[in-house]
Structures are given as C-alpha cells and as structure tokens.
Design a protein around this motif. Structure first.
Motif, short mmCIF file in Angstrom:
data_model
loop_
_atom_site.label_atom_id
_atom_site.label_comp_id
_atom_site.label_asym_id
_atom_site.label_seq_id
_atom_site.Cartn_x
_atom_site.Cartn_y
_atom_site.Cartn_z
N GLN A 94 0.81 -1.22 0.00
CA GLN A 94 0.00 0.00 0.00
C GLN A 94 0.83 1.27 0.00
O GLN A 94 0.38 2.29 -0.50
CB GLN A 94 -0.95 0.00 1.19
N LYS A 97 1.33 2.95 -3.29
CA LYS A 97 0.15 3.49 -3.97
C LYS A 97 -0.28 4.78 -3.28
O LYS A 97 -0.23 4.89 -2.06
CB LYS A 97 -1.01 2.50 -3.90
N ILE A 100 -6.02 3.80 -2.38
CA ILE A 100 -6.46 2.41 -2.36
C ILE A 100 -7.96 2.37 -2.10
O ILE A 100 -8.56 3.36 -1.71
CB ILE A 100 -5.71 1.58 -1.29
N SER A 143 -3.81 5.92 0.83
CA SER A 143 -3.39 4.69 1.50
C SER A 143 -2.78 4.99 2.87
O SER A 143 -2.11 6.00 3.06
CB SER A 143 -2.40 3.92 0.64
#
Length: 192
Positions: A94, A97, A100, A143
């Motif tokens: 995560q 990113k 999410i 995230s």
C-alpha cells in the motif's frame, strides 16, 4: 482617412483581444500549476505520515514478539509474528500506492488493531462502521491514512485512561465526499 481609421481600430482590437487571450491562457496555466503543486504536496504529506508511522509501530511490534518469546508464550509469539508479517506485506504493497480502496484500508486497519489488542495491557475493543453499498467501485482514499489516527487514539487517548479501550471507526459518504471518523473513549482533547 476612414479606411485608415478602421484599419487602425481593427489592429488595436486585435491587439487587445490577443492580450486578453494571453492573460486568460496564463491564468489557466497558473491555475493548473497550482493544482499540480497541491496534489504533489498532498502526496508528500502522505509519504511523510507513512514513514513516521512505520518505524514506531514496527519497533513496538518487534518488542512485543520478543516479550512473548521471553515469557514462554511461543504459540502466541508465532501467531503474532504471522499476522505481523501479513501486516508488513500490506504496508509494503500500500505504501507504493497513493490511493487504495476503502475495503483495503479497513482490512489493513483491522489487522493493525488486532495486533494492538494483543499488545494492549487492558481490553481494547473496536468497531468499524462501513456500508460498502454506499460507495462506488471508483471510491478510494489515501493509503494508510487512518492508521496514524487510530494509533494516536490508542496511545494518547486510551492508554492514558483508566477504562477499557473502545474505538469506533466510521466511514461514510456525505454528499459526494468520503467522511472518516475515529472516536475513542480515552482522555483526548475533544468531547463529542
């Protein structure tokens, strides 16, 4: 003479229109740059939050594993280590990113809270209120955004309190915005 005046007025008009077009173009270009800077700034803030959260939590979790082994609680240490490994995998996935799904964030948060429950010296209960039917597939959040809030709630609110810990996390859609609320029964600065 009238022809020359008309020609000069036309040239002056074209110059004024050209200047106005340049000003409008420059305005939108600056606005676009500002929007990109805001997005970049927000992403940098997220990365900073993640980098602050991870070492603190990781260090405490490793100490808990060590304590379980020292106390002879081998099975508990092994279970904790397996869940901790799963949490680390999710952190690595995560953290690369920017956004999410809400489900991914809440799954991560549940695992984090389950680990904290095992480390906590007094009961710690949590409730996550989330109705997936309220949200679209495209709805995403930054995230690892909720974990630092929950960690703060535990360590600066509940740990300072005499009562058992209670945390309620609510994720809901208000108008077209996603609203995330973390409430605890700790000492905190806010009442509500």
């Amino acid at each position: 003479k009238d022809q020359k005046v008309k020609q000069n007025l036309l040239i002056a008009g074209l110059i004024v229109v050209s200047v106005l077009l340049l000003l409008v173009w420059n305005h939108f270009r600056q606005k676009d740059k500002l929007a990109k800077l805001k997005i970049e700034s927000s992403q940098n803030e997220q990365k900073l939050l993640r980098s602050q959260m991870n070492p603190h939590f990781l260090f405490n979790s490793l100490n808990s594993i060590k304590r379980f082994y020292i106390d002879g609680r081998i099975e508990e240490a092994n279970d904790f280590m397996a869940d901790f490994g799963n949490l680390l995998r999710q952190i690595l996935e995560q953290s690369s990113k920017s956004f999410i799904s809400i489900e991914e964030e809440l799954e991560f948060l549940s695992l984090y809270l389950d680990l904290e429950k095992r480390r906590f010296k007094k009961p710690l209960n949590y409730t996550i209120n989330f109705d997936p039917d309220e949200f679209d597939f495209e709805d995403q959040i930054p995230s690892l955004i909720l974990q630092p809030l929950v960690e703060n709630s535990i360590w600066h609110g509940i740990m300072q309190s005499e009562s058992d810990g209670e945390i309620t996390i609510t994720v809901e859609k208000v108008d077209e915005a996603i609203k995330c609320t973390v409430m605890d029964n700790g000492i905190g600065y806010f009442s509500g």
